[in-house]
Write a protein that holds these residues in place. Structure first.
Motif, PDB file in Angstrom:
ATOM      1  N   CYS A 193      34.734  51.674  36.793  1.00  0.00           N
ATOM      2  CA  CYS A 193      35.526  51.534  38.016  1.00  0.00           C
ATOM      3  C   CYS A 193      36.898  52.160  37.757  1.00  0.00           C
ATOM      4  O   CYS A 193      37.022  53.009  36.876  1.00  0.00           O
ATOM      5  CB  CYS A 193      35.606  50.076  38.480  1.00  0.00           C
ATOM      6  SG  CYS A 193      36.579  48.974  37.452  1.00  0.00           S
ATOM      7  N   THR A 194      37.912  51.734  38.463  1.00  0.00           N
ATOM      8  CA  THR A 194      39.223  52.367  38.342  1.00  0.00           C
ATOM      9  C   THR A 194      39.970  51.930  37.086  1.00  0.00           C
ATOM     10  O   THR A 194      40.286  52.739  36.227  1.00  0.00           O
ATOM     11  CB  THR A 194      40.070  52.075  39.606  1.00  0.00           C
ATOM     12  OG1 THR A 194      39.320  52.471  40.756  1.00  0.00           O
ATOM     13  CG2 THR A 194      41.375  52.848  39.575  1.00  0.00           C
TER      14      THR A 194
ATOM     15  N   ARG B 119      35.739  45.358  39.004  1.00  0.00           N
ATOM     16  CA  ARG B 119      34.338  45.650  39.310  1.00  0.00           C
ATOM     17  C   ARG B 119      33.490  45.971  38.087  1.00  0.00           C
ATOM     18  O   ARG B 119      32.389  45.422  37.938  1.00  0.00           O
ATOM     19  CB  ARG B 119      34.257  46.812  40.313  1.00  0.00           C
ATOM     20  CG  ARG B 119      34.819  46.457  41.670  1.00  0.00           C
ATOM     21  CD  ARG B 119      34.942  47.663  42.566  1.00  0.00           C
ATOM     22  NE  ARG B 119      36.077  48.494  42.158  1.00  0.00           N
ATOM     23  CZ  ARG B 119      36.419  49.634  42.731  1.00  0.00           C
ATOM     24  NH1 ARG B 119      35.695  50.101  43.732  1.00  0.00           N
ATOM     25  NH2 ARG B 119      37.467  50.305  42.315  1.00  0.00           N
TER      26      ARG B 119
ATOM     27  N   ASP C 235      36.931  47.876  46.165  1.00  0.00           N
ATOM     28  CA  ASP C 235      37.845  47.352  45.156  1.00  0.00           C
ATOM     29  C   ASP C 235      38.458  46.045  45.672  1.00  0.00           C
ATOM     30  O   ASP C 235      39.170  46.046  46.672  1.00  0.00           O
ATOM     31  CB  ASP C 235      38.940  48.371  44.872  1.00  0.00           C
ATOM     32  CG  ASP C 235      39.810  48.001  43.679  1.00  0.00           C
ATOM     33  OD1 ASP C 235      39.707  46.857  43.178  1.00  0.00           O
ATOM     34  OD2 ASP C 235      40.606  48.851  43.251  1.00  0.00           O
TER      35      ASP C 235
ATOM     36  N   TYR D 202      40.749  44.227  44.192  1.00  0.00           N
ATOM     37  CA  TYR D 202      42.011  43.953  43.494  1.00  0.00           C
ATOM     38  C   TYR D 202      43.151  43.501  44.404  1.00  0.00           C
ATOM     39  O   TYR D 202      43.881  42.581  44.079  1.00  0.00           O
ATOM     40  CB  TYR D 202      42.436  45.191  42.692  1.00  0.00           C
ATOM     41  CG  TYR D 202      43.662  44.970  41.846  1.00  0.00           C
ATOM     42  CD1 TYR D 202      43.586  44.236  40.668  1.00  0.00           C
ATOM     43  CD2 TYR D 202      44.892  45.495  42.204  1.00  0.00           C
ATOM     44  CE1 TYR D 202      44.704  44.030  39.879  1.00  0.00           C
ATOM     45  CE2 TYR D 202      46.016  45.293  41.430  1.00  0.00           C
ATOM     46  CZ  TYR D 202      45.915  44.559  40.266  1.00  0.00           C
ATOM     47  OH  TYR D 202      47.028  44.352  39.497  1.00  0.00           O
TER      48      TYR D 202
END
Length: 163
Positions: free
Chosen positions: A9-10, A15, A127, A129
């Motif tokens: 993921c980022t 995730r 996402d 977050y």
């Protein structure tokens, strides 16, 4: 020979660690933990060395999954040792395919939700977050929904290698 899967993921705090933890449990339940290695990373290094987001940890633990994790950044050199790279959204898919040293390595990158037969249209895992706990719970539901199809695909590869 070990089959290696890496979720990306980022920042590797929401995730992908969630997917890693859940899929590791699926692999253990299937009795494949001696033949399949599960890992995760982020496309960026902003959170390198950090643990998973506390909301990720809470959702994992509420659902009976482990949550031991340290964030790290995906490196293109890893492609040579990985069999499957699972992107959590289309942005990660593109970034990972650009990082791939060869067309064969780029072909190792797949979207997680492509393994969910009920997923239609948008295959991104959003996402969570910047939102609340409901986003993390939704993320877990999407990961769980795709995990059985992914497990079937990995089992086929692993058992095909053993034949």
């Amino acid at each position: 020979m070990t089959y290696r899967v890496c979720f990306v993921c980022t920042g590797n705090i929401c995730r992908s660690p969630m997917a890693e933890s859940l899929f590791r449990a699926r692999i253990e339940e299937a009795g494949l933990d001696d033949r399949v290695e599960v890992d995760s990373a982020g496309t960026g290094g902003w959170h390198e060395g950090d643990g998973a987001d506390p909301r990720t940890v809470a959702v994992l633990e509420e659902n009976g999954y482990g949550s031991d994790h340290v964030a790290r950044q995906f490196q293109s050199s890893w492609f040579s040792r990985l069999d499957l790279v699972i992107a959590l959204d289309s942005g990660h898919l593109k970034a990972l395919r650009r990082l791939a040293p060869t067309p064969e390595d780029a072909a190792k990158v797949r979207l997680l939700r492509s393994y969910d037969p009920a997923a239609d249209g948008d295959l991104d895992v959003p996402d969570p977050y910047y939102g609340g706990m409901d986003g993390f719970e939704e993320c877990l539901e999407m990961v769980e929904a795709a995990s059985l199809g992914l497990l079937a695909a990995v089992r086929e590869k692993v058992e095909g290698r053993a034949a």
